[in-house]
Design an enzyme around this catalytic site. Structure first.
Site, PDB file in Angstrom:
ATOM      1  CE  LYS A  58      -3.940  -2.323   2.053  1.00  0.00           C
ATOM      2  NZ  LYS A  58      -4.911  -2.498   3.139  1.00  0.00           N
ATOM      3  CD  GLN A 102      -3.814  -4.162   6.333  1.00  0.00           C
ATOM      4  OE1 GLN A 102      -4.010  -3.065   5.802  1.00  0.00           O
ATOM      5  NE2 GLN A 102      -4.066  -5.286   5.701  1.00  0.00           N
ATOM      6  CG  ASP A 125      -9.913   0.117   5.287  1.00  0.00           C
ATOM      7  OD1 ASP A 125      -9.637  -0.415   4.204  1.00  0.00           O
ATOM      8  OD2 ASP A 125      -9.218  -0.004   6.316  1.00  0.00           O
TER       9      ASP A 125
HETATM   10  N1  LUD Z   1      -7.500  -4.370   6.682  1.00  0.00           N
HETATM   11  C1  LUD Z   1      -7.492  -5.063   4.397  1.00  0.00           C
HETATM   12  N2  LUD Z   1      -6.879  -6.579   6.111  1.00  0.00           N
HETATM   13  C2  LUD Z   1      -6.719  -7.670   5.186  1.00  0.00           C
HETATM   14  N3  LUD Z   1      -2.576  -9.463  -3.042  1.00  0.00           N
HETATM   15  C3  LUD Z   1      -6.285  -5.971   2.495  1.00  0.00           C
HETATM   16  C4  LUD Z   1      -5.235  -7.459   0.817  1.00  0.00           C
HETATM   17  C5  LUD Z   1      -3.660  -6.727  -0.856  1.00  0.00           C
HETATM   18  N4  LUD Z   1      -8.189  -2.243   7.228  1.00  0.00           N
HETATM   19  C6  LUD Z   1      -7.964  -3.175   6.316  1.00  0.00           C
HETATM   20  O1  LUD Z   1      -5.749  -4.909   2.155  1.00  0.00           O
HETATM   21  O2  LUD Z   1      -8.319  -3.554   2.825  1.00  0.00           O
HETATM   22  C7  LUD Z   1      -8.014  -3.807   4.015  1.00  0.00           C
HETATM   23  N5  LUD Z   1      -8.226  -2.898   5.001  1.00  0.00           N
HETATM   24  N6  LUD Z   1      -7.174  -6.071   3.485  1.00  0.00           N
HETATM   25  N7  LUD Z   1      -6.074  -7.204   1.933  1.00  0.00           N
HETATM   26  C8  LUD Z   1      -6.773  -8.204   2.713  1.00  0.00           C
HETATM   27  C9  LUD Z   1      -7.421  -7.466   3.849  1.00  0.00           C
HETATM   28  C10 LUD Z   1      -7.276  -5.321   5.750  1.00  0.00           C
HETATM   29  C11 LUD Z   1      -5.135  -8.711   0.307  1.00  0.00           C
HETATM   30  C12 LUD Z   1      -4.301  -8.968  -0.774  1.00  0.00           C
HETATM   31  C13 LUD Z   1      -3.554  -7.986  -1.369  1.00  0.00           C
HETATM   32  C14 LUD Z   1      -4.475  -6.458   0.210  1.00  0.00           C
HETATM   33  C15 LUD Z   1      -2.621  -8.242  -2.516  1.00  0.00           C
HETATM   34  O3  LUD Z   1      -1.913  -7.361  -2.936  1.00  0.00           O
HETATM   35  C16 LUD Z   1      -1.723  -9.840  -4.125  1.00  0.00           C
HETATM   36  C17 LUD Z   1      -2.530 -10.481  -5.227  1.00  0.00           C
HETATM   37  O4  LUD Z   1      -3.602 -11.025  -4.945  1.00  0.00           O
HETATM   38  O5  LUD Z   1      -2.054 -10.455  -6.359  1.00  0.00           O
HETATM   39  C18 LUD Z   1      -0.717 -10.898  -3.672  1.00  0.00           C
HETATM   40  C19 LUD Z   1       0.167 -10.431  -2.541  1.00  0.00           C
HETATM   41  C20 LUD Z   1       1.088 -11.574  -2.094  1.00  0.00           C
HETATM   42  O6  LUD Z   1       0.973 -12.009  -0.929  1.00  0.00           O
HETATM   43  O7  LUD Z   1       1.894 -12.020  -2.904  1.00  0.00           O
END
Ligand code: LUD
Ligand code: NAP
Length: 287
Positions: A58, A102, A125
């Protein structure tokens, strides 16, 4: 002879890059017109390895588009009162347009109370009850990033949602519930399934649009997918061999779906792109 149909893959990485490119010029324009640089503060409590990766991504994405980001890394032992005090400080700071805490939070912290303390106008969010309510009544301001990103992915297929049968598997506050609301706003007929749903496979078989947000590796079988369906896989699970896999059996589902998102490279990158979009929106509204 191999004669299997194969779904078109929805490239979330590419669409996220498009969103970031759009934002980059919007941010430039906002700076020129108002002298404001959008600012995002990310709060990470503890060292959950997945959270560390997501938060790092992020921050990196902010840099790329020209959002000023600040990271607060707090120890696992942070008290509820300490986190609350930080939120209040950030609410009062005029350089902070977006606040993201987060999740998950350590168990001594009351998550619901923390999310409610974030000023709704800085709630990038979209988790504050005010923003949840605004989405529910069909007049959203800041929308939860993951389902917001999913809507953008569905749009990219050109499929019209009106009158379609959509099935959302999962009813969390961060994915399933807001997802259902967004699909409903686009005139889909929405069914929300969860762990007590009795006839999950039968319901999925009727879905023109399937969104899986369960958190169980390859739980949804290819044979359950309706011919021609749009399949969106929100799940992020580690398989036994350490690979990142979704909630859907990708190979099997690809033989029946018209469009499908991969994991990784599908919904994940869009979650981050929409966070940036919300931050720019919050900064714009602060003017
Ligand atoms: N909390 C989120 N907790 C978890 N995947 C994310 C997420 C990027 N407050 C708050 O960001 O929006 C949120 N707000 N969340 N998540 C999950 C959840 C939170 C999940 C996956 C990814 C954010 C991401 O970049 C990549 C992909 O799918 O291609 C892979 C990343 C890797 O591990 O290789
Ligand atoms: P969550 O809060 O754990 O919710 C999971 C949901 O799935 C619950 O509603 C649960 O039902 C339901 N469920 C569990 N087992 C089921 C079963 N056997 N049959 C039907 N439904 C079942 O999870 P979440 O936060 O929504 O996340 C879901 C998945 O998406 C996870 O893998 C997470 O890592 C991933 N995720 C990805 C992103 C991204 O950007 N790519 C963002 C957020 C989450 P009950 O309510 O009855 O318990």
């Amino acid at each position: 002879m191999e004669n299997l149909k194969t779904a078109k893959i929805i490239n979330g990485k590419e669409i996220a890059a498009q969103v970031r490119a759009e934002l980059k010029s919007e941010i430039e324009e906002l700076k020129n017109k108002t002298g404001t640089t959008p600012g995002l503060t990310v709060v990470l409590v503890g060292e959950n390895p997945a959270s560390v990766v997501y938060v790092r991504n992020k921050i990196k994405a902010c840099e790329e588009v020209g959002i000023k980001s600040v990271q607060h890394k707090l120890p696992e032992t942070t008290t509820h009162a300490e986190l609350l005090a930080l939120i209040r400080e950030l609410n009062a700071s005029k350089d902070v347009h977006g606040i993201l805490v987060q999740l998950p939070l350590p168990k001594q912290i009351d998550e619901e109370e923390i999310l409610e303390e974030i000023s709704p106008s800085k709630d990038v969010d979209g988790f504050h009850p005010y923003n949840v309510g605004r989405l529910m009544i069909g007049n959203p301001v800041l929308q939860p990033c993951t389902p917001y990103g999913v809507m953008r992915l569905i749009e990219s297929t050109g499929v019209d949602l009106s009158g379609k049968d959509a099935v959302v598997v999962g009813r969390s506050n961060i994915v399933g519930k807001p997802m259902a609301m967004m699909l409903l706003r686009r005139n889909a007929t929405v069914t929300v399934c969860h762990s007590k749903t009795k006839d999950l496979a039968e319901r999925i078989k009727k879905a023109d649009i399937l969104v899986a947000a369960i958190g169980r590796a390859e739980f949804i079988k290819g044979e359950w997918v309706k011919e021609g369906a749009v399949v969106i896989d929100v799940g992020m699970n580690r398989s036994q061999d350490g690979k990142l896999v979704g909630d859907v059996d990708f190979e099997g589902a690809s033989e029946r779906a018209s469009f499908i998102t991969p994991v990784p490279g599908g919904v994940g990158p869009m979650t981050i792109a929409m966070l940036l979009k919300n931050t720019v929106e919050a900064a714009r509204r602060s003017k």
